[in-house]
Each structure stands twice: as C-alpha cells, then as structure tokens.
Design an enzyme around this catalytic site. Sequence first.
Site, PDB file in Angstrom:
ATOM      1  N   ASN A  41     -26.836  11.904 -14.203  1.00 39.42           N
ATOM      2  CA  ASN A  41     -28.261  12.031 -14.533  1.00 39.42           C
ATOM      3  C   ASN A  41     -29.031  10.925 -13.830  1.00 39.42           C
ATOM      4  O   ASN A  41     -28.531   9.809 -13.685  1.00 39.42           O
ATOM      5  CB  ASN A  41     -28.451  11.881 -16.053  1.00 39.42           C
ATOM      6  CG  ASN A  41     -29.900  11.995 -16.479  1.00 39.42           C
ATOM      7  OD1 ASN A  41     -30.610  12.912 -16.057  1.00 39.42           O
ATOM      8  ND2 ASN A  41     -30.363  11.072 -17.312  1.00 39.42           N
TER       9      ASN A  41
ATOM     10  N   HIS B 175     -32.414   8.676 -14.195  1.00 32.68           N
ATOM     11  CA  HIS B 175     -33.373   8.299 -15.240  1.00 32.68           C
ATOM     12  C   HIS B 175     -34.359   7.280 -14.666  1.00 32.68           C
ATOM     13  O   HIS B 175     -33.944   6.337 -13.986  1.00 32.68           O
ATOM     14  CB  HIS B 175     -32.641   7.709 -16.447  1.00 32.68           C
ATOM     15  CG  HIS B 175     -33.566   7.359 -17.559  1.00 32.68           C
ATOM     16  ND1 HIS B 175     -34.112   8.306 -18.402  1.00 32.68           N
ATOM     17  CD2 HIS B 175     -34.097   6.167 -17.939  1.00 32.68           C
ATOM     18  CE1 HIS B 175     -34.917   7.717 -19.261  1.00 32.68           C
ATOM     19  NE2 HIS B 175     -34.925   6.418 -19.000  1.00 32.68           N
TER      20      HIS B 175
ATOM     21  N   SER C 287     -32.144   4.568 -12.610  1.00 31.97           N
ATOM     22  CA  SER C 287     -30.697   4.448 -12.795  1.00 31.97           C
ATOM     23  C   SER C 287     -30.050   5.813 -12.627  1.00 31.97           C
ATOM     24  O   SER C 287     -30.610   6.823 -13.049  1.00 31.97           O
ATOM     25  CB  SER C 287     -30.366   3.975 -14.224  1.00 31.97           C
ATOM     26  OG  SER C 287     -31.066   2.793 -14.553  1.00 31.97           O
TER      27      SER C 287
ATOM     28  N   ASP D  98     -29.184   8.889 -22.461  1.00 31.04           N
ATOM     29  CA  ASP D  98     -29.460   7.874 -21.435  1.00 31.04           C
ATOM     30  C   ASP D  98     -28.565   6.636 -21.595  1.00 31.04           C
ATOM     31  O   ASP D  98     -28.915   5.553 -21.129  1.00 31.04           O
ATOM     32  CB  ASP D  98     -30.944   7.467 -21.424  1.00 31.04           C
ATOM     33  CG  ASP D  98     -31.853   8.645 -21.120  1.00 31.04           C
ATOM     34  OD1 ASP D  98     -31.445   9.531 -20.351  1.00 31.04           O
ATOM     35  OD2 ASP D  98     -32.972   8.688 -21.669  1.00 31.04           O
TER      36      ASP D  98
END
Length: 211
Positions: free
Chosen positions: A109, A111, A138, A147
């Site tokens: 992911n 972020h 990140s 997250d």
Amino acid sequence: MRPARITVVISGRGSNLVALIDAVNAGKIAGVITQVISNRPGAQGLVHAAKAGIATRVVDHTKFASREAFEAALAAAIDDGRPDLVVLAGFMRVLGADFVRHYEGRMLNIHPSLLPAYPGLDTHRRALADGAKRHGCSVHFVTPTVDGGPIVAQAEVPVLPGDDESTLAARVLEAEHRLLPDIVGRYCAGRLVLDHGNVRIIDTRTAADRS
Ligand code: GAR
C-alpha cells in the site's frame, strides 16, 4: 524468471496507477499489470487503465450488504488475476483481517505520510495543523492494522512556508510517483520480501523465484 503478475486496486484518480503503468512500459518493472480493480465505478483510474489496454473491473462496495460480502467479491476478483503482487494505489476502504491475511507478503500500500505519523485520512491537513517541518509518503506491506504494516520505504518532502493542503499534497504526490514504482520494481525483481513479518531487501534474486 517470468514477469510478475500485478493487480492494482484503486478508488479514484489513479495517478499512482499511471506511474506504475509508465514504469512497466519503460521496462523498469519486471511485471505486467494484468488487471485494475476499483470499488468506485466512476474512478478516473479506470479510464487510464482502459487507455493502456489493461483489463478493468469494478467491485462496488455500495452494492454489498456487509463488508464481508464486499471483501469476498473483491478477493474473488483479485484472485482471478492470479497475482504475484497486489498494489493498493489510492484504495480508500479499510480491509478486514481475514482478507488481509490471505495476501500476506504480497500486498503493498502507498500512504501519504511518513508512517507511523498520520495513519488514516486527511494526512496533509493534519501535518500542516501540527506545524510539521517534514512530511512524505510510505510504502508498506498490508497487515490487519490499518496503515500499520511493515514499512518498506519512505520518501520525505519539506513542508514549506506558505504551503496549503493542495501544494503540500502535490509535493507528496510527486514523491509517491517515484517511490511506488521503485518498490514495486524491487518486489517484482525478487529483491523485496516479507520474511516472518520483517522487510528484507536483497541484492540478488532469491527463492522467491517465479519459474
Ligand atoms: C495518494 O495520495 C495515495 O497515497 C492516497 O490516496 C492518493 C491516491 O491518489 N492513499 C491513501 O490515502 C490510502 N489510505 P491517486 O489515485 O492519484 O493515485
């Protein structure tokens, strides 16, 4: 090693998706984006994918009675693409633990903050409100903690005097467009693995070989 099969999951604009498409086309990622899935039918990213000749699918979360039902349909769509890697590139739904565990070590992911600072939403506004001097983005492996998965890499940008949410967001987004393709490229080259919950970046190809 055959090219990695990548599924990208989005919710909106798709600028990170475009950065990935460009990097694949430039030969910087040893992979092929086999499909793009959006939970929003109107996502602009779907248009970018279609223009690039990539298969698109919509799994509209509003059409499901429960999060579990939505996630079952989303997992079926993802698995249909037999991905080596799933990239959440601007996907804006929180995912349940069972779903996430199914993709352990093969779901990344991006972020828009320097995690662990500012998980969740409105990261740029919160950084500005705090008077932060540095901000950024990140890339992390996805785990059940929102997250909160192991961080692979970060890119830092300064917060400049006079910044507002949109100028700061634009600066971070530029950094995202460099960071995400770089990390996806490493993963697809077999140089990035999650090893018992720890990120390992390696210089040579490993047992993660895809023959
Ligand atoms: C990006 O800034 C990404 O980091 C963020 O959404 C934006 C999507 O832009 N993701 C999250 O906030 C995930 N929690 P894009 O659709 O143009 O790539």
